[in-house]
Enzyme design. Structure first.
Site, PDB file in Angstrom:
ATOM      1  CG  ASP A  92      23.790   6.877 -10.418  1.00  0.00           C
ATOM      2  OD1 ASP A  92      23.874   8.896 -10.664  1.00  0.00           O
ATOM      3  OD2 ASP A  92      22.126   6.812 -10.662  1.00  0.00           O
ATOM      4  CG  ASP A 271      21.662   0.504  -6.981  1.00  0.00           C
ATOM      5  OD1 ASP A 271      20.439   1.660  -7.402  1.00  0.00           O
ATOM      6  OD2 ASP A 271      22.749  -0.289  -6.994  1.00  0.00           O
ATOM      7  CB  CYS A 309       6.742  -8.131   7.771  1.00  0.00           C
ATOM      8  SG  CYS A 309       7.151  -5.900   7.577  1.00  0.00           S
ATOM      9  CB  CYS A 311       7.037  -2.492   7.550  1.00  0.00           C
ATOM     10  SG  CYS A 311       5.264  -3.411   6.350  1.00  0.00           S
ATOM     11  CB  CYS A 314       3.245  -6.331   7.709  1.00  0.00           C
ATOM     12  SG  CYS A 314       3.689  -7.302   6.068  1.00  0.00           S
ATOM     13  CG  HIS A 340       5.733  -5.231   3.376  1.00  0.00           C
ATOM     14  ND1 HIS A 340       5.514  -5.974   4.391  1.00  0.00           N
ATOM     15  CD2 HIS A 340       6.115  -6.906   1.977  1.00  0.00           C
ATOM     16  CE1 HIS A 340       6.349  -7.685   3.440  1.00  0.00           C
ATOM     17  NE2 HIS A 340       6.198  -7.393   2.867  1.00  0.00           N
TER      18      HIS A 340
END
Lengths: 378, 378
Positions: A92, A271, A309, A311, A314, A340
């Site tokens: 940005d 974002d 999930c 990840c 999890c 996660h």
């Protein structure tokens, strides 16, 4: 492929899926960019961010110019090398943070004088300085310097601010164009539509930016507390005036339901700090809706955080364990829940891309409405 | 291999290298056990701890009994499953923490009444309760409950405390022996030598423990602020009285030079918070000696933290980056420096094992004296 190029793959209503080609790699759209404020996606190693499915990160000009400094990062070989992220980075311009974080701001036609929120040091940002910093960082997608007025504000105030942002956009583009061919190769400069929630101003802003000409177009000044309906209305008024062959980026957004609604309206890039910040606060986005791991009802829950999930949080741990480390203030709680949440967001983007490619976005969005509605009570 | 067994592989002077066989995996000695106080090695995922070379972790009975509670961990399937660490875990008995952390301690022959440092809740620890908790956690190596007196103290005070610890050691062993065959299978109970810095008391304590009989013997009550020379003197007086065919564990130690000195005196196992705690405070152990990453001289240093190390902090980032994230208070600073420090410690243990196996420990220790001496100025 050594140039910046947007390839539109499929459309479904106003929604699109595509690929942004850059020398540093491709970005699958709709894309979510994790926020790497101070040269780190908080609590994550870069390879872990990549494992969640991220193609591109966002870096903050404001934070990096103050610490460690753009000149220093340039001497150290650029932001990609510094933070060990070889793929694309969007930066940005500092316009938003200078309004929300710094002290003693003084805005003039030239730019903004302000004091650093870290040490009170006097600083200056202008279109030319913002583009210089983004060049020094080695950013792949550089944003024009704009003014982000606080909402609500009058039509006259927003009109005046928008007009200033458009003059700054022109100067930003000129400064970007003065970068050497070698520096600019494969890099892009995006304009930012301003105009608050006033449709007429948004349209005028979009037309002004198209007149200047950019590789992509962002919608700025949203996600500052307005209701979701106002944001969607603004997108409905704005997006049709943006070129179809360039990527469209909704800055600072948002909740999963914001993203789904914006994708349906033709937005390609997002974002937001929500998945990372929530993760550090014990909040998890799941297919059952958002969960607060501090809640005592998880203290002896042996089930995974989100059974759908894959990840590490999890796959390896129970809700009971996550509750324990959140309550104990352990660093690993921030690591696991950030991991996660970023995975959840990237899976959502993957599902959105697939739904668009298969012309079933509306039924996908309808099927997700349950967990979307739960959010407000989180 | 379903039984707990210590296999001596080689000796070099008083130093030994060997393998502790357990049903959950082998432990190469001399071994360093990272401290996983509250069911997490702070800032690290368990697979990352394993990647540093750790064969075994230490868990804290005191912390886990208070939060989340031993009964809860038992219902959730035990500590290994809870924290996703399938390899061996040694648990202390809470004796040390009850002295250093809790409020309103009241010691009797029966045990210690105290208040939780988290919420002031009234709690009780005794030999029987400490062994019950360690059984509930599913610990592979369970430590007897002992009293850890503050130093300095008179010979009479230490003698009285040591005698109490020996009576508690007998009760701890009896409580361990009452665990069912299934529970105890492949698990070990270690005695703890007390006696402060008084050689005669250390010898009497060692003899008393041998009389009871344990699978391993620890030296406790060290690392409480005494000079290194006093610790080494105590080891010189104590270790010859410990059985050669059982592992020897120096509790809570220590700096790299402490470990090298203790290995030379015949110690096989260590634990210490130094690498993890230092990592969270911006301190790194390196082959050049300890470095404080907060130091401004690293702000633009493009070199790796330690060129001889292959951890992610050293492989992927510069000292300049580590300085930046330490100064910015980023979570990744704690993650990277903890990872590095644990790698440094495990590499030291690997080098010690190799030096012993090749009968060159003395020259190895002499070659390391430079970085050892630097430590005091860290």
């Amino acid at each position: 492929m050594s140039e910046f190029r947007f390839e539109l793959v499929a459309t479904d209503g106003a929604a699109r899926t595509g690929i942004i080609h850059t020398p540093r790699g491709t970005i699958r759209t709709p894309a979510f960019m994790p926020v790497g404020t101070a040269a780190t996606v908080k609590a994550m190693l870069p390879q872990s961010v990549r494992e969640t499915g991220a193609d591109i990160l966002l870096g903050n000009t404001y934070h990096l110019m103050l610490r460690p400094g753009a000149e220093r990062i340039e001497r150290l070989g650029g932001l990609h090398k510094f933070m060990d992220w070889a793929r694309p980075i969007l930066t940005d311009s500092g316009g938003f943070q200078v309004m929300s974080l710094s002290a003693l701001r003084k805005i003039s036609e030239e730019g903004v004088r302000f004091q650093s929120h870290i040490d009170g040091h006097a600083e200056f940002l202008s279109p030319e300085r913002a583009m210089q910093i983004q060049r020094q960082l080695g950013s792949d997608i550089q944003m024009v310097f704009d003014e982000c007025p606080a909402l609500p504000a009058t039509h006259a105030a927003i009109e005046k601010s928008m007009a200033l942002s458009m003059r700054w956009a022109k100067r930003s583009k000129a400064a970007f164009a003065e970068q050497t061919d070698e520096e600019r190769r494969g890099r892009a400069c995006f304009g930012i539509v301003q105009g608050g929630t006033f449709s007429d101003l948004r349209v005028r802003s979009a037309e002004a930016l198209k007149e200047i000409g950019f590789e992509g177009y962002a919608v700025g000044g949203m996600a500052v507390g307005e209701p979701q309906a106002a944001m969607f209305d603004t997108l409905d008024a704005t997006v049709p005036h943006l070129p179809a062959d360039r990527p469209r980026y909704l800055m600072g957004v948002g909740k999963p339901s914001d993203i789904v609604g914006a994708v349906r309206r033709g937005i390609d890039m997002f974002d937001c700090v929500l998945p990372t910040r929530s993760g550090r606060n014990g909040q998890a986005f799941t297919s059952e809706g958002p969960l607060n791991l501090k809640n005592a009802r998880f203290a002896e829950d042996p089930s995974p955080l989100d059974a759908s999930c894959c990840c590490p949080a999890c796959r390896q741990f129970s809700r009971a364990y996550l509750h324990h480390v959140v309550k104990s203030g352990e660093i690993i709680a921030a690591v696991l829940l950030t991991w996660h949440n970023l995975t959840f967001y990237q899976n959502l983007m993957r599902d959105l891309r697939q739904a668009i490619a298969q012309f079933r976005l509306e039924s996908f969005a309808a099927g997700r409405s349950t967990f979307m509605e739960d959010e407000t009570s989180a």
